[in-house]
Design an enzyme around this catalytic site. Structure first.
Site, PDB file in Angstrom:
ATOM      1  N   CYS A  16      21.961 -19.152  -9.720  1.00 23.80           N
ATOM      2  CA  CYS A  16      20.955 -18.831  -8.715  1.00 23.80           C
ATOM      3  C   CYS A  16      20.088 -17.684  -9.224  1.00 23.80           C
ATOM      4  O   CYS A  16      20.336 -17.128 -10.297  1.00 23.80           O
ATOM      5  CB  CYS A  16      21.601 -18.457  -7.374  1.00 23.80           C
ATOM      6  SG  CYS A  16      22.635 -16.971  -7.444  1.00 23.80           S
ATOM      7  N   CYS A  19      21.616 -14.423 -10.481  1.00 23.76           N
ATOM      8  CA  CYS A  19      22.092 -14.394 -11.871  1.00 23.76           C
ATOM      9  C   CYS A  19      20.961 -13.965 -12.803  1.00 23.76           C
ATOM     10  O   CYS A  19      21.141 -13.117 -13.686  1.00 23.76           O
ATOM     11  CB  CYS A  19      22.608 -15.769 -12.285  1.00 23.76           C
ATOM     12  SG  CYS A  19      23.992 -16.397 -11.308  1.00 23.76           S
ATOM     13  N   ASP A 396     -16.943 -26.088  -5.484  1.00 22.79           N
ATOM     14  CA  ASP A 396     -18.056 -26.144  -6.420  1.00 22.79           C
ATOM     15  C   ASP A 396     -18.666 -27.538  -6.352  1.00 22.79           C
ATOM     16  O   ASP A 396     -18.005 -28.497  -5.941  1.00 22.79           O
ATOM     17  CB  ASP A 396     -17.535 -25.847  -7.832  1.00 22.79           C
ATOM     18  CG  ASP A 396     -18.604 -26.036  -8.886  1.00 22.79           C
ATOM     19  OD1 ASP A 396     -19.725 -25.536  -8.685  1.00 22.79           O
ATOM     20  OD2 ASP A 396     -18.315 -26.690  -9.905  1.00 22.79           O
ATOM     21  N   ASP A 590     -14.314 -26.302 -11.581  1.00 20.97           N
ATOM     22  CA  ASP A 590     -14.004 -26.955 -12.855  1.00 20.97           C
ATOM     23  C   ASP A 590     -13.076 -26.120 -13.726  1.00 20.97           C
ATOM     24  O   ASP A 590     -12.660 -26.550 -14.794  1.00 20.97           O
ATOM     25  CB  ASP A 590     -15.281 -27.309 -13.621  1.00 20.97           C
ATOM     26  CG  ASP A 590     -16.103 -26.075 -13.983  1.00 20.97           C
ATOM     27  OD1 ASP A 590     -15.605 -24.945 -13.805  1.00 20.97           O
ATOM     28  OD2 ASP A 590     -17.245 -26.241 -14.443  1.00 20.97           O
ATOM     29  N   ASP A 594     -16.292 -21.516 -13.067  1.00 18.34           N
ATOM     30  CA  ASP A 594     -15.935 -20.966 -11.761  1.00 18.34           C
ATOM     31  C   ASP A 594     -14.699 -20.078 -11.831  1.00 18.34           C
ATOM     32  O   ASP A 594     -14.126 -19.749 -10.799  1.00 18.34           O
ATOM     33  CB  ASP A 594     -15.681 -22.110 -10.767  1.00 18.34           C
ATOM     34  CG  ASP A 594     -16.915 -22.964 -10.557  1.00 18.34           C
ATOM     35  OD1 ASP A 594     -17.970 -22.400 -10.249  1.00 18.34           O
ATOM     36  OD2 ASP A 594     -16.824 -24.186 -10.730  1.00 18.34           O
TER      37      ASP A 594
END
Length: 737
Positions: A16, A19, A396, A590, A594
Site C-alpha cells: 500500500c 509502504c 481552443d 492542442d 495553448d
C-alpha cells in the site's frame, strides 16, 4: 563538475502507499540523497543522489533494511499476471477457504477445542508456531520500531504478544494466520490495481529484427540504435518509433491510441512502438527507441501518475498516520475501564489502517491504467478529482473544435501582383513554420508547382503572424495587427462572413494580397458537447484569436459562447477569471500553442498528441487520438472513480468504527477481531476492481454542419481553383494568436 546521479531501482514487497512512504522517508534520511520517489504501481524507486557520498549498493541496502526487496538484474521478472489475472473461480475458492477457517474457529470457540489445545500441546510449541508463522511480519515491525515508526502490523503484533502472555497461544496462532491472510489480501488488492499498467507494459516487444552489415538479425530491444532499419513481418509488434522506408502494412495502433480500427501505412509515414502490423511487412528506420518512444513515454507517465495524489488521498494518508495512535489510546482506555485483556487485545487486532491507505490509490491506479488502454492518458489522481468537480469547459478552436487541416480556398490580389506570386511569397515566408495554417499554404503552392524560395530569416510574432526575409524583400503573413490597415478590404470581409479565415500578405510593408483558408469542424462535436453538458458542465466557451465575425459563425453552429481576438495571455486571463470566481476550469487545446492556458487550468486536456512530445508534457490529460467523444468519456471515468473512492472511504470508516466498538465492548473476541481486520481490503478490492473495465466509451456519430455560404473563387489568373463545394467548412485562424 556535477556529481548528482539519478538511479531507478525495482522494489518488491510493497502492499500500500504507506509502504512506499516508509521507503521514501528511509531513503531521504541518507546523507547525499537529494530526492527520492517511490511508486507503488510501478514497483520502483527513483533516487537522485550525490555519487561522491553514496552508491547503488548503499541504496539497495537501505531499501532491504526497510523490509523490502530489490531484485537483481539476473532475477526472473515477477509474472505480471500472477495475482492480477486470477480468475473469478480462484477468488471464490480463496473466499471459501477463508470462510472455512473462520467456521472452524467459531466451532473451536463454541466447543472449547482451542482451550483444550493449551492442555494437550506445550506452550513452547505454540510459541514456536507463532514465531515461525509470523516471522516476516514481526521482522518488519521490529525494524520499524527501531526507527521509531509504528506500522499497521504493530498493534496486531502487540495483540499477539498479549495473547501469548495470558496463555492463549492457539488464539495467537490464529491471529498470525489472519495477519498473513490479510497481508496476502493487501498484495492481491494492489496487484489487481497494477494489472492495467502491467498489461500496457506487456504490449512492448522485447526484441527487434534489424539489418546489420547486410544481414537480418534478432537482437534485444535495448540494443537497437536510432537510425537502425528494423524489419517488421506480418503479425509482428513494431518495436520502435520510426519512418517507413519500404513496404506497406495494415497497423493496429490500439496500444497507443486505444482505437482498434487499423490504419494503412506506407513509405515516408510514421509508425509507433508497440503497434501491431496486422497485415503486410515493413522496413522501418528507427527514430526513437525504448523509453524515448511514444509508447515508452506513455508508460512512464502512467507509472508516475501516482506521484500526483488527489487531495482526498492526502486526507486518507494523514488519517492513517493518526489512526494507529488513536487505536492505541482506545486500547489503553479499554483496559483501564474494563480490566479485560482479551477485549484490549481485540481492539489492537481489529484496527485496519491499511484499508484507509488503500481506499484512494487502488481506485486511482485502476482507473489510470484502464483509461490509458483506451487512449486517455491521465497524469495523476489530483486531475481525476479536479475533473470530477469541473463546471467550466474552455475550448481552443483550431485543431480542437476543428480538424486542424485547413486548405486554401481563395487568393485575392490587391495590386498588380499575380495571385500565383502572392501564394509563392506566403509559402516562402511560411516555409519553416510547423503551424497547420503554414502547412496549408505550402501545400497549395506545391499543388500548383510554384517555386518556393528558402527565407534568409524567419520570425514568428505571437498574436500576429510571420515575418521573413526573402532576398531583398521583407515578407509578412498574418492579421491586421501584423500588416496594418492595408489588410482591411471588402473582399476579405465577404470571405470571412462566408466562413473563411483570411490572412494578409505584405511585401516591404505594402499589402499585396489576401489568402482565404477554411477548415472542417469535427463531425462528432455536437454529440460530444451534448454528452458533456449531461455530465454537469454548465459553461462551455470557445477561446480564439480569430475575429468576432468568424468566431460567432462557428460558435453559433456548435451552440456555445465565445471570446474572440484573444492573445495567449488573454486566454490565461480568462482561465484565471473563472478560477477567481470559484469555478473548476477544464481547458482543451492542442497542447502546444495553448500550453500556458492548459497549465493554468485546473485540468488541461490536449487532443491527438500521438508523436507530439510537447503536447504529452504540456497537458494534465492527453487524449491519444483526435476524437471528441473521448472528452465525455474521460469525464465519466473521473466521476465514476470519485464515486468508488468515496464508497471505499465510507465503507472503511464504518467498518473500523463498528469493529472497534464491538471489540472494546468485549463482543468481538480476539480471534474474530483478527479475522475481521483482513476483510476491508477485500471489500476495497472488489469495489475498485470495477474500474478496471471501463464502461462503454460513447461512439461518435458522423454529422455535418452546413456553412451559410461558399466563397467564390477570387483568383483572377486561373491558377488558384477552389475545391469542390463541401459541408462543414469552418474558418481557420492562425494558432499563433
Amino acid at each position: 563538475m556535477t556529481t548528482l546521479q539519478t538511479i531507478t531501482l525495482p522494489v518488491q514487497g510493497m502492499d500500500c502507499t504507506t509502504c512506499a512512504q516508509h521507503i521514501e522517508r528511509d531513503l531521504s534520511l541518507l546523507p547525499g540523497v537529494q530526492h527520492a520517489q517511490v511508486l507503488l504501481s510501478a514497483e520502483k524507486a527513483t533516487v537522485q543522489f550525490d555519487s561522491t557520498q553514496l552508491d547503488r549498493a548503499t541504496l539497495v541496502r537501505r531499501i532491504e533494511q526497510s523490509g523490502y526487496r530489490v531484485p537483481s538484474a539476473s532475477d526472473a521478472a515477477p509474472a505480471a499476471a500472477d495475482l492480477g489475472t486470477l480468475s473469478s473461480s480462484i477468488i471464490v475458492v480463496f473466499g471459501l477457504i477463508f470462510l472455512a477457517v473462520i467456521g472452524l474457529v467459531i466451532l473451536g470457540e463454541q466447543f472449547g477445542w482451542l482451550d483444550a489445545l493449551t492442555t494437550v500441546v506445550p506452550w513452547p510449541i505454540g510459541l514456536a508456531l507463532v514465531l515461525v508463522g509470523g516471522f516476516p511480519i514481526f521482522r518488519s515491525v521490529i525494524r520499524s520500531a527501531l526507527k521509531g515508526t509504528v506500522i499497521s502490523h504493530t498493534l496486531m503484533s502487540v495483540g499477539v504478544v498479549a495473547a501469548l502472555v495470558i496463555g492463549e497461544w492457539p488464539t495467537a496462532v490464529l491471529v498470525v494466520l489472519f495477519m498473513r491472510t490479510g497481508e496476502y489480501a493487501e498484495r492481491f488488492t494492489t496487484e489487481r490495481a497494477r494489472r492495467a499498467v502491467k498489461d500496457l507494459t506487456a504490449m512492448a516487444p522485447k526484441t527487434a529484427r534489424v539489418e546489420r552489415n547486410g544481414h537480418a538479425m534478432t537482437i534485444p530491444l535495448d540494443a537497437v540504435l536510432v537510425g537502425d532499419v528494423v524489419i517488421v513481418r506480418p503479425g509482428d509488434a513494431i518495436p520502435v518509433d520510426g519512418t517507413v522506408v519500404s513496404g506497406r502494412a495494415t497497423v493496429n495502433q490500439a496500444a497507443i491510441t486505444g482505437e482498434s480500427m487499423p490504419v494503412e501505412v506506407g513509405p515516408d509515414q510514421t509508425v509507433f512502438a508497440a503497434t501491431l502490423a496486422a497485415a503486410g511487412s515493413l522496413r522501418v528506420q528507427a527514430t526513437a527507441v525504448g523509453a524515448d518512444s511514444t509508447f515508452g513515454k506513455v508508460i512512464a507517465l502512467v507509472e508516475e501518475a501516482e506521484a500526483h495524489r488527489a487531495d482526498v488521498q492526502r486526507i486518507g494518508d494523514t488519517f492513517s498516520a493518526y489512526y494507529l495512535p488513536v487505536v492505541a489510546g482506545i486500547a489503553i482506555l479499554t483496559f483501564l475501564l474494563r480490566h479485560d485483556p482479551l477485549a484490549t487485545a481485540a481492539v489492537l487486532l481489529v484496527a485496519c489502517s491499511c484499508s484507509f491507505a488503500l481506499a484512494t490509490p487502488i481506485a486511482m491506479l485502476a482507473s489510470i491504467g484502464a483509461a490509458a488502454k483506451q487512449g486517455m492518458l491521465i497524469k495523476g489522481g489530483k486531475y481525476i478529482e479536479a475533473l470530477a468537480q469541473a463546471d467550466v469547459l474552455l475550448v481552443d478552436k483550431t485543431g480542437t473544435l476543428t480538424v486542424g487541416r485547413p486548405t486554401v480556398t481563395a487568393i485575392v490580389p490587391l495590386d498588380t501582383t499575380p495571385a500565383a506570386e502572392v501564394l509563392a511569397m506566403a509559402a516562402a515566408a511560411e516555409r519553416d513554420s510547423e503551424h497547420p495554417l503554414a502547412a496549408a499554404i505550402r501545400q497549395a503552392a506545391q499543388r500548383r508547382r510554384l517555386p518556393v524560395q528558402a527565407p534568409e530569416s524567419f520570425t514568428a510574432v505571437p498574436g500576429h503572424g510571420i515575418r521573413a526575409q526573402i532576398g531583398a524583400d521583407t515578407i509578412m503573413v498574418g492579421n491586421q495587427r501584423m500588416v496594418g490597415d492595408g489588410a482591411a478590404h471588402p473582399e476579405g470581409d465577404r470571405l470571412e462572413a462566408a466562413g473563411n479565415t483570411v490572412v494578409a500578405v505584405a511585401r516591404n510593408g505594402a499589402v499585396i494580397g489576401l489568402i482565404a483558408l477554411a477548415d472542417t469542424v469535427r463531425p462528432e462535436i455536437t454529440d460530444a458537447l451534448a454528452a458533456i453538458r449531461a455530465q454537469g458542465i454548465g459553461t462551455i466557451e470557445m477561446l480564439t484569436g480569430d475575429n468576432a465575425r468568424v468566431a460567432a459563425a462557428l460558435a453559433s453552429q456548435v451552440g456555445i459562447s465565445y471570446r474572440a481576438n484573444l492573445l495567449p495571455e488573454d486566454k490565461i486571463a480568462v482561465v484565471r477569471d473563472y478560477q477567481s470566481k470559484g469555478h473548476r476550469v477544464v481547458m482543451i487545446g492542442d497542447g502546444v500553442n495553448d500550453a500556458p492556458a492548459l497549465a493554468q487550468a485546473h485540468v488541461g486536456i490536449a487532443m491527438g498528441v500521438v508523436g507530439t512530445d510537447v503536447a504529452l508534457e504540456a497537458a494534465h490529460i492527453a487524449l491519444m487520438r483526435d476524437d471528441w467523444m473521448l472528452v465525455p468519456a474521460v469525464l465519466a471515468v473521473a466521476k465514476r472513480t470519485m464515486q468508488v473512492v468515496k464508497g471505499n472511504i465510507a465503507f472503511t470508516a464504518m467498518y473500523n468504527l463498528v469493529g472497534l466498538t464491538l471489540a472494546a465492548l468485549g463482543v468481538l473476541p480476539p480471534v474474530f477481531a483478527a479475522a475481521a481486520q483482513s476483510l476491508p481490503d477485500l471489500g476495497i478490492m472488489a469495489n475498485s476492481a470495477r474500474l478496471l473495465r471501463l464502461r462503454g466509451i460513447p461512439k461518435r456519430r458522423a454529422t455535418t454542419i452546413p456553412v451559410a455560404e461558399r466563397a467564390a473563387d477570387s483568383c483572377t489568373d486561373g491558377c488558384c481553383t477552389l475545391a469542390e463545394p463541401a459541408t462543414a467548412i469552418i474558418p481557420l485562424q492562425d494558432r499563433r494568436l
